[in-house]
Design a protein around this motif. Structure first.
Motif, short mmCIF file in Angstrom:
data_model
loop_
_atom_site.label_atom_id
_atom_site.label_comp_id
_atom_site.label_asym_id
_atom_site.label_seq_id
_atom_site.Cartn_x
_atom_site.Cartn_y
_atom_site.Cartn_z
N VAL A 171 0.75 -1.40 -0.15
CA VAL A 171 -0.03 -0.04 -0.18
C VAL A 171 0.72 1.09 0.11
O VAL A 171 1.80 1.29 0.84
N GLY A 172 0.66 2.16 -0.74
CA GLY A 172 1.24 3.42 -1.09
C GLY A 172 0.06 4.52 -1.05
O GLY A 172 -0.87 4.31 -1.62
N TYR A 173 0.60 5.60 -0.86
CA TYR A 173 -0.29 6.87 -0.93
C TYR A 173 0.65 8.10 -1.49
O TYR A 173 1.56 8.47 -0.95
N THR A 174 0.12 8.62 -2.44
CA THR A 174 0.53 9.90 -3.08
C THR A 174 -0.34 10.99 -3.11
O THR A 174 -1.40 10.58 -3.57
N TYR A 175 -0.04 12.04 -2.63
CA TYR A 175 -0.82 13.27 -2.61
C TYR A 175 -0.41 13.92 -3.88
O TYR A 175 0.52 13.95 -4.41
N HIS A 176 -1.60 14.12 -4.49
CA HIS A 176 -1.35 14.80 -5.98
C HIS A 176 -0.89 16.00 -5.86
O HIS A 176 -1.31 17.08 -4.78
N GLY A 177 -0.11 16.25 -6.71
CA GLY A 177 0.77 17.82 -6.77
C GLY A 177 -0.22 18.85 -7.03
O GLY A 177 -1.52 18.84 -6.47
N LEU A 218 -11.19 6.39 5.39
CA LEU A 218 -11.39 7.44 5.11
C LEU A 218 -10.71 8.00 3.97
O LEU A 218 -10.96 9.23 3.32
N ASP A 219 -9.72 7.24 3.44
CA ASP A 219 -9.24 7.78 2.16
C ASP A 219 -8.65 6.25 1.32
O ASP A 219 -8.85 5.27 1.98
N ARG A 220 -8.65 6.41 0.09
CA ARG A 220 -8.21 5.25 -0.53
C ARG A 220 -6.55 5.09 -0.92
O ARG A 220 -6.31 6.19 -1.45
N PRO A 221 -5.90 4.01 -0.85
CA PRO A 221 -4.75 3.86 -1.20
C PRO A 221 -4.44 4.12 -2.78
O PRO A 221 -5.55 3.90 -3.52
N THR A 222 -3.57 4.76 -3.00
CA THR A 222 -3.23 5.01 -4.30
C THR A 222 -2.44 3.77 -5.17
O THR A 222 -2.48 3.67 -6.37
N GLN A 223 -1.87 2.95 -4.31
CA GLN A 223 -1.28 1.74 -4.78
C GLN A 223 -1.48 0.49 -3.69
O GLN A 223 -1.81 0.85 -2.57
N VAL A 227 3.18 14.23 -3.68
CA VAL A 227 4.20 13.98 -2.52
C VAL A 227 3.98 12.64 -2.28
O VAL A 227 2.51 12.36 -1.94
N GLN A 228 4.80 11.70 -2.00
CA GLN A 228 4.50 10.46 -1.64
C GLN A 228 4.51 10.11 -0.16
O GLN A 228 5.51 10.50 0.43
N GLY A 235 3.61 10.25 8.15
CA GLY A 235 2.53 9.73 7.48
C GLY A 235 1.90 8.79 8.28
O GLY A 235 0.95 8.05 7.80
N LYS A 236 1.74 9.12 9.65
CA LYS A 236 0.99 8.30 10.69
C LYS A 236 -0.52 8.67 10.27
O LYS A 236 -1.57 7.56 10.29
N SER A 237 -0.80 9.93 9.74
CA SER A 237 -2.25 10.19 9.72
C SER A 237 -2.69 9.61 8.50
O SER A 237 -3.86 8.92 8.34
N THR A 238 -2.05 9.59 7.40
CA THR A 238 -2.23 9.10 6.08
C THR A 238 -2.54 7.76 6.39
O THR A 238 -3.67 7.08 5.86
N LEU A 239 -1.65 7.08 7.02
CA LEU A 239 -1.87 5.43 7.45
C LEU A 239 -3.35 5.20 7.90
O LEU A 239 -4.02 4.27 7.64
N LEU A 240 -3.41 6.13 9.06
CA LEU A 240 -4.81 6.03 9.79
C LEU A 240 -6.02 6.47 8.91
O LEU A 240 -7.26 5.38 8.99
#
Lengths: 412, 243
Positions: free
Chosen positions: B19-25, B65-70, B29-30, B54-59
């Motif tokens: 699982v990865g998450y990238t904020y769209h520019g 509450l959000d979908r992984p980008t990978q 930002v990965q 990246g704690k909050s992103t993981l949470l």
């Protein structure tokens, strides 16, 4: 695709928001800031209230005009001998039994023919002879039905009857002013007057005539007597006055010429009353349009107010939106909640506004001793209109609320 | 890539693979690099890391509450990364209990009403809601304050109400985001005791914190740094940091 998903996640079909739960949440949302909710409703209250009051009061006014008008104009039809007016020689197109013919029409309460008799000089005197003082008061030939139909009020004696008519009696009914001029007040001795040298017995005095007020100042004699002495109408054409039941005037006007002259109805022309109610309506409509425009503006202001407050609430309650999403609310649940809140604001505003409008109508009508008239549909539709305004005003904020990302909303 | 395997005997409550998450520019930002994590039922996991790690992103990803980008994210064995929103909402309502740093209690509703809010979206019949909410409040030791408004409660009490709200639907995972971040030392101790009690009672906990005292009590500690997840030193379970 959807079916596949349903199968795959079958057990976890999307969470529902029951209508009752939605209602509870909406009510709690509104009551949580009662002051703000009340102020937000104010625009809708004013708009709907003004709308109800204006429409209601114009109904009351129309009814009021109609009521005054009913007693006279709306129950009167005039049939004019148009052929005589066009003719070069004196003509009378009303048959002798015209009163009876017209009285057969349904809705006719009374009818009579009359025409003014034109003399060259002042002709009415108390004593015979060319040297005596005489007055130029109007003299009219009337059929027996005319004075009852025109609403003449008899103060003493009797009116011209069928006997006088069929036997061409030299009798006269005086108006009160004419009687005073001629110094006739007591009919016990059967006083006489002279019209162009012809003696007439005064048989009655009338104090007023509702429809033909000129009779108060003149002398009325039987139609047949006038024809015998002075021939056919030679000045103004004869006309018939018909007193109808309320609401029958237009129908009677259509039927009267045919009833009187089935052989040639076009000789006559019937004039139904102009609908004064409509006339008055046209006059007040301009003013009402202005007020309705103002009411419309305040409704728009009310809608903008609701939209604004709801939008502020969406921004302010971002944390709550995020929480609800985290607890399992779907975007549509969030949208529905805010939409229902704004609709409820509009609906309550509309209800309160309608109530205020009705109170205004009652206050005005009671103060003027009028009869309050209100279309019940108006009272039913007005609060709904408020609800629709709230619904429309809430669309955009609800859309914003439902589009809020929960993770972002929780950070605010 | 770090692989933190779970025992094969059991379907993990949460399973992240790649699982990865990238904020769209701009610029993109990965926030999370392809990470793998499995949490079994009954585990008490603490994730530590500095802010911005990246704690909050993981949470947000684990809490749906959000979908992984990978990568793939499974909850109770079901792929939630690609699930439709209504399914994810249903899983949030029934399988995940959230505890936030800021409590997120509705200020105009009493403690028990705040707990009951979680039952609205979980489709619990109305007549059962109050009783179940009271049970949850009893579990956090706050039954006596059930009718109090949040404004009349202390910070610790507010967080207990929030925990009761997270517990009321008996979720398979309790997700705590800095649960003691707004509390003083004494109250922090009380709340972490409560979390231990819940763990002892069978709850699965994922606690995100930067308070070592809270993390220490967890049975398994992970560290996150610059979007990469690693097993904390002396954790003793799984592979250590590699790569």
């Amino acid at each position: 695709m959807a079916g596949h998903r349903r199968e795959k996640y079958g057990e976890l079909a999307g969470p529902r928001l029951r209508p009752r739960d939605l209602g509870t949440e909406v009510l709690a949302g509104l009551l949580q800031r009662p002051g703000r909710s009340a102020l937000t409703m104010l625009g809708t209250v004013l708009g709907i209230g003004a709308f109800v009051a204006i429409v209601g009061l114009s109904q009351v006014a129309s009814g009021q005009i109609g009521k005054q008008f009913n007693t006279l104009g709306a129950t009167q039809v005039t049939v004019v001998d148009v052929a005589a007016a066009r003719a070069h020689t004196p003509t009378l197109d009303f048959p002798p039994n015209a009163d009876a013919l017209v009285s057969r029409i349904h809705g006719v309460l009374g009818a009579g023919v009359w025409w003014p008799i034109i003399f060259q000089r002042a002709t009415v005197s108390v004593l015979p002879g060319p040297g005596e003082q005489s007055w130029g008061m109007p003299v009219d030939a009337v059929s027996p039905g005319l004075l009852p139909a025109s609403g003449a009020h008899l103060s003493s004696g009797v009116l011209i009857n069928q006997f006088d008519e069929s036997h061409t009696q030299n009798v006269a009914v005086l108006g009160q002013s004419a009687a005073a001029q001629l110094h006739i007040s007591n009919l016990a001795n059967a006083p006489a007057i002279f019209i162009a040298g012809q003696p007439f017995t005064v048989i009655g005095i009338i104090t007023g005539d509702a429809r033909l007020p000129q009779f108060n100042f003149g002398v009325a004699i039987p139609e047949s007597t006038a024809l015998r002495l002075w021939g056919l109408p030679n000045g103004q054409a004869a006309q018939m006055l018909i007193h109808t039941r309320l609401g029958a005037a237009h129908v009677v006007a259509q039927q009267a010429p045919v009833a009187i002259r089935p052989d040639n109805p076009t000789l006559l022309s019937a004039l139904a009353p102009a609908n004064l109610g409509h006339l008055q309506h046209a006059v007040t409509t301009n003013l009402n349009t202005l007020f309705l425009a103002l009411a419309g503006i305040s409704l728009v202001v009310g809608a903008v107010g609701i939209a604004n407050t709801t939008l502020v609430a969406v921004l302010e309650r971002a944390g709550e939106i995020g929480l609800r999403r985290a607890l399992g609310a779907r975007p549509r649940h969030i949208g529905m909640q805010f939409l229902a809140e704004s609709t409820a604001l509009g609906l309550f505003g509309g209800l309160i506004g309608s109530a205020c409008g009705v109170v205004t109508i009652l206050t005005v009508t009671i103060a003027h001793h009028w009869t309050a008239l209100l279309d019940p549909r108006l009272v039913a539709v007005a609060p709904l209109a408020g609800g629709v305004i709230g619904l429309l005003a809430g669309l955009y904020p609800a859309l914003r609320a439902s589009a809020l990302e929960p993770a972002e909303a929780l950070r605010r | 890539m770090i692989v933190i395997p779970a025992p094969a005997s059991q379907i993990p409550v949460i399973e992240l693979s790649g699982v990865g998450y990238t904020y769209h520019g701009p610029p993109p930002v990965q926030a999370l690099h392809r990470l793998d994590l499995a949490i079994r039922a009954g585990e008490h996991v603490a994730v530590m890391g500095p802010s911005g790690s990246g704690k909050s992103t993981l949470l947000n990803l684990v809490g749906l509450l959000d979908r992984p980008t990978q990568g793939r994210l499974l909850i109770n064995g079901m792929d939630m990364g690609a699930a439709p929103e209504r399914t994810r909402a249903a899983v949030r309502a029934r399988s995940i209990g959230f505890v936030f740093q800021a409590f997120h209690l509705l200020p105009h509703r009493s403690a028990v009403e705040n707990v009951m809010l979680a039952e609205v979206y979980a489709d619990i019949p109305r007549r059962r809601r109050r009783a179940e909410a009271m049970t949850a409040l009893e579990r956090v030791g706050l039954a006596a304050r059930a009718t109090a408004l949040p404004t009349a409660l202390s910070g610790g009490e507010r967080q207990r109400v929030a925990i009761a709200r997270a517990l009321v639907n008996r979720p398979s995972l309790l997700l705590c985001d800095e649960p003691t971040g707004n509390l003083d030392t004494v109250t922090t101790g009380e709340i972490s005791e409560l979390l231990l009690d819940l763990h002892a009672g069978g709850s699965t906990l994922l606690v995100i914190t930067h308070n070592p005292a809270v993390a220490e009590r967890a049975s398994r500690r992970l560290a996150i740094c610059d979007g990469r997840l690693m097993e904390y030193q002396a954790g003793g379970r799984g592979g250590g940091p590699s790569a």
